[in-house]
Scaffold this motif. Structure first.
Motif, PDB file in Angstrom:
ATOM      1  N   LEU A 223       0.826  -1.212   0.000  1.00  0.00           N
ATOM      2  CA  LEU A 223       0.000   0.000   0.000  1.00  0.00           C
ATOM      3  C   LEU A 223       0.856   1.256   0.000  1.00  0.00           C
ATOM      4  O   LEU A 223       0.512   2.243  -0.637  1.00  0.00           O
ATOM      5  N   GLU A 224       1.945   1.223   0.706  1.00  0.00           N
ATOM      6  CA  GLU A 224       2.898   2.333   0.781  1.00  0.00           C
ATOM      7  C   GLU A 224       4.289   1.727   0.970  1.00  0.00           C
ATOM      8  O   GLU A 224       4.432   0.650   1.553  1.00  0.00           O
ATOM      9  N   PRO A 225       5.321   2.421   0.468  1.00  0.00           N
ATOM     10  CA  PRO A 225       5.368   3.698  -0.253  1.00  0.00           C
ATOM     11  C   PRO A 225       5.037   3.522  -1.737  1.00  0.00           C
ATOM     12  O   PRO A 225       5.038   2.398  -2.258  1.00  0.00           O
ATOM     13  N   GLN A 226       4.813   4.644  -2.413  1.00  0.00           N
ATOM     14  CA  GLN A 226       4.393   4.620  -3.803  1.00  0.00           C
ATOM     15  C   GLN A 226       5.468   4.055  -4.711  1.00  0.00           C
ATOM     16  O   GLN A 226       5.171   3.370  -5.696  1.00  0.00           O
ATOM     17  N   TRP A 227       6.764   4.318  -4.404  1.00  0.00           N
ATOM     18  CA  TRP A 227       7.828   3.818  -5.275  1.00  0.00           C
ATOM     19  C   TRP A 227       7.830   2.300  -5.346  1.00  0.00           C
ATOM     20  O   TRP A 227       8.161   1.711  -6.382  1.00  0.00           O
ATOM     21  N   LEU A 228       7.419   1.642  -4.235  1.00  0.00           N
ATOM     22  CA  LEU A 228       7.389   0.185  -4.232  1.00  0.00           C
ATOM     23  C   LEU A 228       6.224  -0.318  -5.078  1.00  0.00           C
ATOM     24  O   LEU A 228       6.365  -1.299  -5.825  1.00  0.00           O
ATOM     25  N   ARG A 229       5.071   0.336  -4.980  1.00  0.00           N
ATOM     26  CA  ARG A 229       3.932  -0.035  -5.823  1.00  0.00           C
ATOM     27  C   ARG A 229       4.298   0.104  -7.308  1.00  0.00           C
ATOM     28  O   ARG A 229       3.994  -0.767  -8.122  1.00  0.00           O
ATOM     29  N   THR A 230       4.966   1.212  -7.626  1.00  0.00           N
ATOM     30  CA  THR A 230       5.375   1.437  -9.009  1.00  0.00           C
ATOM     31  C   THR A 230       6.344   0.366  -9.487  1.00  0.00           C
ATOM     32  O   THR A 230       6.233  -0.164 -10.597  1.00  0.00           O
ATOM     33  N   SER A 231       7.301   0.014  -8.650  1.00  0.00           N
ATOM     34  CA  SER A 231       8.301  -0.992  -9.012  1.00  0.00           C
ATOM     35  C   SER A 231       7.653  -2.353  -9.255  1.00  0.00           C
ATOM     36  O   SER A 231       7.978  -3.056 -10.226  1.00  0.00           O
ATOM     37  N   LEU A 232       6.723  -2.742  -8.367  1.00  0.00           N
ATOM     38  CA  LEU A 232       6.047  -4.028  -8.520  1.00  0.00           C
ATOM     39  C   LEU A 232       5.144  -4.018  -9.753  1.00  0.00           C
ATOM     40  O   LEU A 232       5.050  -5.035 -10.471  1.00  0.00           O
ATOM     41  N   ARG A 233       4.475  -2.876 -10.026  1.00  0.00           N
ATOM     42  CA  ARG A 233       3.628  -2.782 -11.215  1.00  0.00           C
ATOM     43  C   ARG A 233       4.459  -2.915 -12.485  1.00  0.00           C
ATOM     44  O   ARG A 233       4.086  -3.623 -13.427  1.00  0.00           O
ATOM     45  N   ASN A 234       5.631  -2.270 -12.515  1.00  0.00           N
ATOM     46  CA  ASN A 234       6.498  -2.357 -13.691  1.00  0.00           C
ATOM     47  C   ASN A 234       6.999  -3.787 -13.905  1.00  0.00           C
ATOM     48  O   ASN A 234       7.096  -4.265 -15.044  1.00  0.00           O
ATOM     49  N   ARG A 235       7.301  -4.463 -12.811  1.00  0.00           N
ATOM     50  CA  ARG A 235       7.763  -5.844 -12.940  1.00  0.00           C
ATOM     51  C   ARG A 235       6.644  -6.729 -13.479  1.00  0.00           C
ATOM     52  O   ARG A 235       6.872  -7.581 -14.357  1.00  0.00           O
ATOM     53  N   ALA A 236       5.424  -6.535 -12.948  1.00  0.00           N
ATOM     54  CA  ALA A 236       4.289  -7.329 -13.418  1.00  0.00           C
ATOM     55  C   ALA A 236       3.996  -7.036 -14.895  1.00  0.00           C
ATOM     56  O   ALA A 236       3.687  -7.953 -15.676  1.00  0.00           O
ATOM     57  N   ALA A 237       4.102  -5.768 -15.296  1.00  0.00           N
ATOM     58  CA  ALA A 237       3.857  -5.406 -16.699  1.00  0.00           C
ATOM     59  C   ALA A 237       4.876  -6.069 -17.614  1.00  0.00           C
ATOM     60  O   ALA A 237       4.548  -6.510 -18.729  1.00  0.00           O
ATOM     61  N   ALA A 238       6.121  -6.176 -17.148  1.00  0.00           N
ATOM     62  CA  ALA A 238       7.160  -6.810 -17.966  1.00  0.00           C
ATOM     63  C   ALA A 238       6.866  -8.289 -18.154  1.00  0.00           C
ATOM     64  O   ALA A 238       7.085  -8.847 -19.252  1.00  0.00           O
ATOM     65  N   VAL A 239       6.314  -8.929 -17.128  1.00  0.00           N
ATOM     66  CA  VAL A 239       5.967 -10.339 -17.235  1.00  0.00           C
ATOM     67  C   VAL A 239       4.804 -10.504 -18.219  1.00  0.00           C
ATOM     68  O   VAL A 239       4.789 -11.431 -19.049  1.00  0.00           O
ATOM     69  N   VAL A 240       3.807  -9.627 -18.123  1.00  0.00           N
ATOM     70  CA  VAL A 240       2.676  -9.693 -19.046  1.00  0.00           C
ATOM     71  C   VAL A 240       3.139  -9.534 -20.491  1.00  0.00           C
ATOM     72  O   VAL A 240       2.705 -10.257 -21.396  1.00  0.00           O
ATOM     73  N   THR A 241       4.058  -8.588 -20.692  1.00  0.00           N
ATOM     74  CA  THR A 241       4.581  -8.384 -22.047  1.00  0.00           C
ATOM     75  C   THR A 241       5.309  -9.617 -22.550  1.00  0.00           C
ATOM     76  O   THR A 241       5.155 -10.021 -23.719  1.00  0.00           O
ATOM     77  N   ARG A 242       6.081 -10.243 -21.690  1.00  0.00           N
ATOM     78  CA  ARG A 242       6.821 -11.437 -22.092  1.00  0.00           C
ATOM     79  C   ARG A 242       5.888 -12.560 -22.543  1.00  0.00           C
ATOM     80  O   ARG A 242       6.183 -13.291 -23.498  1.00  0.00           O
ATOM     81  N   TYR A 243       4.754 -12.725 -21.860  1.00  0.00           N
ATOM     82  CA  TYR A 243       3.870 -13.844 -22.148  1.00  0.00           C
ATOM     83  C   TYR A 243       2.611 -13.428 -22.928  1.00  0.00           C
ATOM     84  O   TYR A 243       1.654 -14.180 -22.999  1.00  0.00           O
ATOM     85  N   ARG A 244       2.664 -12.272 -23.531  1.00  0.00           N
ATOM     86  CA  ARG A 244       1.529 -11.822 -24.329  1.00  0.00           C
ATOM     87  C   ARG A 244       1.343 -12.761 -25.533  1.00  0.00           C
ATOM     88  O   ARG A 244       2.327 -13.182 -26.161  1.00  0.00           O
ATOM     89  N   ALA A 245       0.073 -13.060 -25.819  1.00  0.00           N
ATOM     90  CA  ALA A 245      -0.212 -13.960 -26.952  1.00  0.00           C
ATOM     91  C   ALA A 245       0.247 -13.314 -28.246  1.00  0.00           C
ATOM     92  O   ALA A 245       0.075 -12.101 -28.449  1.00  0.00           O
ATOM     93  N   PRO A 246       0.848 -14.085 -29.132  1.00  0.00           N
ATOM     94  CA  PRO A 246       1.307 -13.522 -30.406  1.00  0.00           C
ATOM     95  C   PRO A 246       0.135 -12.976 -31.220  1.00  0.00           C
ATOM     96  O   PRO A 246      -0.939 -13.574 -31.241  1.00  0.00           O
ATOM     97  N   SER A 247       0.353 -11.842 -31.840  1.00  0.00           N
ATOM     98  CA  SER A 247      -0.704 -11.206 -32.623  1.00  0.00           C
ATOM     99  C   SER A 247      -0.829 -11.858 -34.007  1.00  0.00           C
ATOM    100  O   SER A 247       0.086 -12.487 -34.492  1.00  0.00           O
TER     101      SER A 247
END
Length: 295
Positions: A271-295
């Motif tokens: 929940l806090e601090p914001q920098w940690l939320r941002t860091s975890l969100r960026n890591r999760a986004a990178a994982v989603v990008t890696r496993y995104r279904a091919p277009s």
């Protein structure tokens, strides 16, 4: 030693059941009966079993005493009364302490320390002599240091040397000692030491150092112990109306906080601090990008 002292000791041995007999003549003296072997008659079955189980512990490996411990255990078995020997040896086969892998097949690898290095460190600790070590601290060029050794500690298969350097407390990981040399000069250290207390003090100092961060976490109570096992401390704790926990948790540094919460996946939310939320969100986004279904 006087003749009277010798005779008194021989009498004491005889009273203890040791078959000592006199051999007369110019080259005579006292001798044991041929083939005599001591028996650990004071040990009951559970005590003998405890000794054998202790022989399977890995702490001796961290201090370079593995082969000596195995030899000692063989001698204990040989000296046991016949009635205990077979049953104790059979029972110990039914117990396994600290296997190399856990239930998830994760290999638990003990740190490797060269026998020559740990033997030199051990000699200096026992003799009370100063010790010169070539130490490779994290992210630093290895350097020679002269320390006053206090004791050796093993924690989860990792060995540590507790020492002082120029009067200041120091803790050295045995696996990072590249070379060691016992010196003739006496170490400057107290005659007696409480290693358990000393280790607790060093642990407290370690947790108080570094770039500590405090994080407010909302999490599934079923995973609380997982978080408590890796965090430095849980400072405060409340329960949400939905039954989830809100914890104020301290970590060693930002990287430690991010790693610990990432392991909990959907079972925790920073929940806090914001920098940690941002860091975890960026890591999760990178994982989603890696496993995104091919277009």
């Amino acid at each position: 030693m006087s003749t009277r002292t010798v005779l008194r000791d021989i009498e004491a041995l005889s009273a203890a059941g040791v078959p000592v007999h006199a051999e007369r003549g110019r080259h005579g003296g006292f001798a044991l009966l041929p083939g005599f072997r001591t028996e650990l008659t004071g040990l009951n079955h559970d005590e003998a079993l405890a000794l054998l189980v202790a022989g399977s512990r890995s702490g001796a490996q961290a201090f370079g005493l593995g082969s000596a411990l195995a030899s000692a255990m063989r001698k204990v078995v040989d000296a046991l009364p016949e009635s205990y020997r077979a049953t104790a040896a059979g029972a110990v086969q039914r117990l396994l302490i600290d296997p190399e892998t856990d239930l998830l097949s994760r290999r638990l690898v003990a740190e490797e320390v060269p026998d020559a290095v740990v033997a030199e460190v051990r000699r200096a600790v026992f003799a009370g002599h100063k010790l010169r070590i070539h130490y490779a601290a994290v992210d630093q060029t290895p350097q020679w240091r002269t320390v006053d050794p206090i004791g050796l500690v093993t924690v989860r298969d990792q060995g540590y040397l507790l020492a002082t350097r120029s009067g200041a407390d120091r803790t050295y990981r045995l696996s990072r000692i590249l070379a060691a040399e016992e010196l003739a000069e006496p170490a400057q250290r107290p005659e007696r030491v409480d290693l358990d207390r000393a280790w607790q003090d060093r642990s407290t100092q370690f947790r108080a150092g570094g770039d500590q961060v405090t994080v407010l976490v909302r999490m599934n109570p079923a995973r609380r112990e997982d978080l408590a096992g890796t965090a430095l401390a849980i400072r405060a704790e409340t329960t949400d109306p939905n039954g989830w926990l809100r914890l104020e948790v301290t970590f060693q540094d930002p990287r430690h906080a991010e790693w610990a919460l990432w392991q909990l996946a959907m079972n925790a939310e920073a929940l806090e601090p914001q920098w940690l939320r941002t860091s975890l969100r960026n890591r999760a986004a990178a994982v989603v990008t890696r496993y995104r279904a091919p277009s």
